[in-house]
Design an enzyme around this catalytic site. Sequence first.
Site, PDB file in Angstrom:
ATOM      1  CG  ASN A 152      -0.211  -0.063   2.523  1.00 28.04           C
ATOM      2  OD1 ASN A 152       0.557  -0.991   2.766  1.00 28.04           O
ATOM      3  ND2 ASN A 152      -0.449   0.901   3.393  1.00 28.04           N
ATOM      4  CB  CYS A 331      -3.767   3.195   9.114  1.00 31.91           C
ATOM      5  SG  CYS A 331      -4.948   2.481   7.955  1.00 31.91           S
TER       6      CYS A 331
END
Length: 382
Positions: A152, A331
């Site tokens: 990611n 995140c």
Amino acid sequence: MQQVYLDNAATTQVRQEVIVKMQEALATVYGNPSSIHSFGRSAKTVVEKARKTIAKYINAHPAEVIFTSGGTEADNMILRCAVRDLNVETIITSKIEHHAVLHTVEELAKEYQVKLHFVQIDAYGNPDLNHLESLLAKDETKKLVSLMHVNNEIGNLLDLHAVGNLCQKYDALFHSDTVQSLGHYPWNFKETPIHFLTAAAHKFHGPKGIGFAVIKRNSGLKPLLFGGSQERGFRAGTESFHNIVGLEEAFTISYNSLAEEMAYVKDLKAHFINGLKRELPGVAFNGYSADMDKSTYTLVNVRLPFNEQKSLMLLFHLDLKGIACSKGSACQSGSDLGSHVLTEILPEEELKKPSVRFSFSKYNTKEELDYTISILKEFANS
């Protein structure tokens, strides 16, 4: 000032067609899918249709698709249940996985005394398959390998078949976090040597708060959440009906327009890379993110030739100019820590330079990318 959204790896804009479908569902089909009356049966039919749709596009059996609140829940569910129910004693992963995997396996090591091994990573962020095999062959304990398909942060693509074949050779389970992959690449679950996948709708222009796990039939996993008999008894709790409808619509559009949208976004990425190389001498790219064959077409991780003082102001400056991007996983955006992925692959001197992840979608344009490059060039010369 332009508004340019280049953080699609964090989340994507919801398609208008998806919004319309969800509004219709909220307004007209409001029964509980577990109720036996006609209102409930109507809702249940829609949920099961969505399950079959997803299964069709990835060539899985509908019973293998379990709806969750997203990728993090799906990763936790699979890893925890594999240890608890399948007698997994050893987990092999890498230090550049998403924290939904890393933090979960760290907790499992504490709670269940699971042995935790990290496969070696090269300077480009690729796992060493020879080292992986040596870890698989190390002892006779029941093993699970967890390696993500698309990283990611740097976008590297994992050879799932190579890893899966090694797992088969040593009778190990194979889980892959495919949150950055499902909805963006063609899939054939039946013909891929893998046991578990995960997905999140908001990565492919669907709503947040809904995703799914794909769990090979007769896996032996038992429920993580107890209560009702929803999701064939595997995940208790009233289904998020409108979100499931949105997920199905987003997934359907993504796969029906996959070739066209993939070609468009690939062209955007190539245009951006070429523009950066032309306008910013000294620019570098982390991992394989600038390689159009070895990384996902949806993102590029750029290391810019700025000093430490400029580095501190870069993201703030881009935000002031209306450009949304990130230094890594969303995140971790509230953390002062640097990227755990780049820490593993870059020497200390290179870590001092600012690295930024730009990620693209069908809603971006070359004009937006040119504007972004011009702002970076202006900042470099200021």
